[in-house]
Design a protein around this motif. Sequence first.
Motif, short mmCIF file in Angstrom:
data_model
loop_
_atom_site.label_atom_id
_atom_site.label_comp_id
_atom_site.label_asym_id
_atom_site.label_seq_id
_atom_site.Cartn_x
_atom_site.Cartn_y
_atom_site.Cartn_z
N HIS A 1 11.88 25.89 -26.37
CA HIS A 1 13.31 25.41 -26.95
C HIS A 1 12.74 24.40 -27.98
CE1 HIS A 1 17.16 23.94 -28.13
NE2 HIS A 1 16.71 22.85 -27.98
N GLY A 2 11.96 23.29 -27.66
CA GLY A 2 11.34 22.50 -28.57
C GLY A 2 10.43 23.17 -29.72
N THR A 3 9.67 23.94 -29.41
CA THR A 3 8.74 24.91 -30.13
C THR A 3 9.68 25.82 -31.22
OG1 THR A 3 7.15 24.87 -28.49
CG2 THR A 3 6.80 26.33 -30.35
N VAL A 4 10.69 26.67 -30.74
CA VAL A 4 11.21 27.60 -31.51
C VAL A 4 12.17 26.69 -32.31
CG1 VAL A 4 13.40 29.25 -31.54
CG2 VAL A 4 11.25 29.51 -29.64
N ALA A 5 13.08 25.61 -32.02
CA ALA A 5 13.64 25.10 -32.68
C ALA A 5 13.23 24.02 -33.76
CB ALA A 5 14.44 24.05 -31.79
N VAL B 1 4.39 6.61 -29.70
CA VAL B 1 3.75 5.73 -30.84
C VAL B 1 2.26 5.37 -30.60
CG1 VAL B 1 3.93 4.25 -32.77
CG2 VAL B 1 5.98 5.72 -31.89
N ARG B 2 1.39 5.63 -31.54
CA ARG B 2 0.17 5.14 -31.43
C ARG B 2 -0.07 4.30 -32.61
NH1 ARG B 2 -5.18 7.85 -29.05
NH2 ARG B 2 -6.82 6.17 -29.59
N GLN B 3 -0.77 3.06 -32.32
CA GLN B 3 -1.05 2.23 -33.58
C GLN B 3 -2.47 1.86 -33.67
OE1 GLN B 3 2.31 -0.57 -34.63
NE2 GLN B 3 2.64 -0.27 -32.69
N ASP B 4 -3.24 2.00 -34.73
CA ASP B 4 -4.40 1.66 -34.76
C ASP B 4 -4.73 0.78 -35.89
OD1 ASP B 4 -5.95 3.36 -32.30
OD2 ASP B 4 -4.71 4.87 -33.67
N GLY B 5 -5.52 -0.22 -35.70
CA GLY B 5 -5.97 -0.99 -36.81
C GLY B 5 -5.24 -2.23 -37.00
N PRO B 6 -5.43 -3.21 -38.09
CA PRO B 6 -4.81 -4.47 -38.24
C PRO B 6 -3.45 -4.32 -38.43
CG PRO B 6 -6.29 -4.14 -39.90
CD PRO B 6 -6.84 -3.00 -38.89
N ARG B 7 -2.51 -5.02 -37.90
CA ARG B 7 -1.19 -4.83 -37.90
C ARG B 7 -0.61 -5.36 -39.21
NH1 ARG B 7 -2.58 -2.39 -34.35
NH2 ARG B 7 -1.71 -2.13 -32.20
N ASP B 8 -1.52 -6.32 -39.71
CA ASP B 8 -0.84 -6.94 -41.20
C ASP B 8 -1.45 -6.17 -42.34
OD1 ASP B 8 -3.60 -7.83 -40.58
OD2 ASP B 8 -3.13 -9.88 -41.11
N ALA B 9 -2.27 -5.11 -42.03
CA ALA B 9 -2.89 -4.38 -43.12
C ALA B 9 -1.67 -3.30 -43.71
CB ALA B 9 -4.08 -3.52 -42.59
N PRO B 10 -2.18 -2.80 -44.85
CA PRO B 10 -1.15 -1.78 -45.43
C PRO B 10 -1.06 -0.53 -44.60
CG PRO B 10 -2.72 -2.61 -47.15
CD PRO B 10 -3.01 -2.98 -45.82
N ALA B 11 -0.09 0.01 -44.59
CA ALA B 11 0.37 1.12 -43.43
C ALA B 11 0.05 2.43 -43.96
CB ALA B 11 1.63 0.90 -43.01
N LEU B 12 -0.34 3.20 -42.84
CA LEU B 12 -0.53 4.81 -43.04
C LEU B 12 0.33 5.29 -41.67
CD1 LEU B 12 -4.28 5.14 -43.61
CD2 LEU B 12 -2.45 5.10 -45.41
N VAL B 13 1.18 6.48 -42.30
CA VAL B 13 1.79 7.04 -41.15
C VAL B 13 1.27 8.75 -41.09
CG1 VAL B 13 3.90 7.46 -42.81
CG2 VAL B 13 3.84 7.78 -39.97
N LEU B 14 0.99 8.85 -39.92
CA LEU B 14 0.16 10.31 -39.83
C LEU B 14 1.27 11.16 -39.01
CD1 LEU B 14 -3.28 9.49 -38.94
CD2 LEU B 14 -2.41 9.41 -41.14
N VAL B 15 1.75 12.26 -39.48
CA VAL B 15 2.66 13.15 -38.85
C VAL B 15 1.84 14.75 -38.64
CG1 VAL B 15 5.05 14.28 -38.78
CG2 VAL B 15 4.47 12.11 -39.93
N HIS B 16 1.89 15.03 -37.11
CA HIS B 16 1.23 16.33 -36.83
C HIS B 16 2.35 17.44 -37.13
CE1 HIS B 16 3.89 16.60 -33.52
NE2 HIS B 16 3.62 15.40 -33.28
N GLY B 17 1.48 18.62 -36.95
CA GLY B 17 2.45 19.83 -37.06
C GLY B 17 2.89 20.60 -35.86
N LEU B 18 3.48 21.66 -35.94
CA LEU B 18 4.16 22.31 -34.68
C LEU B 18 3.15 22.51 -33.77
CD1 LEU B 18 6.91 23.58 -33.98
CD2 LEU B 18 5.72 26.09 -34.79
N ALA B 19 3.77 22.11 -32.53
CA ALA B 19 2.94 22.20 -31.23
C ALA B 19 1.47 21.51 -31.28
CB ALA B 19 2.48 23.85 -31.03
N ALA B 20 1.62 20.39 -31.96
CA ALA B 20 0.33 19.67 -31.89
C ALA B 20 0.87 18.17 -31.28
CB ALA B 20 0.02 19.40 -33.41
N SER B 21 0.02 17.08 -31.88
CA SER B 21 0.57 15.59 -31.23
C SER B 21 -0.35 14.83 -32.05
CB SER B 21 -0.04 15.59 -29.82
OG SER B 21 -1.38 15.64 -29.72
N THR B 22 -0.47 13.19 -31.62
CA THR B 22 -1.20 12.47 -32.17
C THR B 22 -2.70 12.71 -32.17
OG1 THR B 22 -1.20 11.06 -30.45
CG2 THR B 22 0.63 10.77 -31.82
N SER B 23 -3.25 13.63 -31.17
CA SER B 23 -4.55 13.61 -31.08
C SER B 23 -5.30 14.49 -32.12
CB SER B 23 -4.75 14.17 -29.70
OG SER B 23 -4.24 15.51 -29.53
#
Length: 277
Positions: A189-193, A17-39
Amino acid sequence: MTTENSPLPLEAGDLHVRQDGPRDAPALVLVHGLAASTSWWDAIVPELAAARHVVRLDLLGHGRSARPDGPGYRIADHARRVGAALDRLGVEQAVAIGHSTGGLVVTALAEERPGLLGALALIDTGPRLGAFVSNGLAGRLMLAPGLGSLLWRVRTDALIRKALSTAFSRPGYEIPPHLVADVRTMTLHGTVATSQGAIDYLTRQPLPDRLSALGKPLLVLFGEQDRRWRPSSAAEYTGVPGALVEMIPGVGHSPMLEDPHRTLALLRPFIEAHARG
């Protein structure tokens, strides 16, 4: 901008998990696609995190998260883990942004936990299985039964770049080395599944039907030159009551990497309207 990287222990294995910005601010959650990552979100996070608590996660089997060989790669499984991670972080409500397969994950999370997500933004997420075009010859070969196992063991950077090439259409765009590294962290396995989980999820019910039943504020962004999902299929989301559908010219499947400035310009007003403290 305050940044924190940490492994979050969950039943199936650690979730990075990577967190950026003020922790008391409204939250956004970003979810990547297949074979990707937080980057894959790096280009747009600094601006988003100026006034928001931005949470990024590597899905199971991806990036720096655990890569178990067993079950747990269905879309509903990924969604439950994202929800569990947000619970552990103390997030009570968030706006969710999902790219490609990540759009399926945040939709499934909204189905299971409707109170957790206040609004959804989908970036180049296909509305139904019939809208899929192709992940290219290299991508198909790497996922093919039997042959895929061989190619996965001997895959070169050139082969990975070829498989990734259908995710980008902007002229002159060069695939960064860290995106190639993301694919190298994946197991076959993780990619195909995960890929099969996405197929099953869309086969059971098209996304616009699922989103209509949810009644959540919805923004859909789609690159006009997407080579993985038919760009014209974005019009199917207009059937979702209240949905905003925006086409982005000159880019393909990954606008937040190909044209982060324009992607932010479309995301910003939606986030400001729906991200709550």
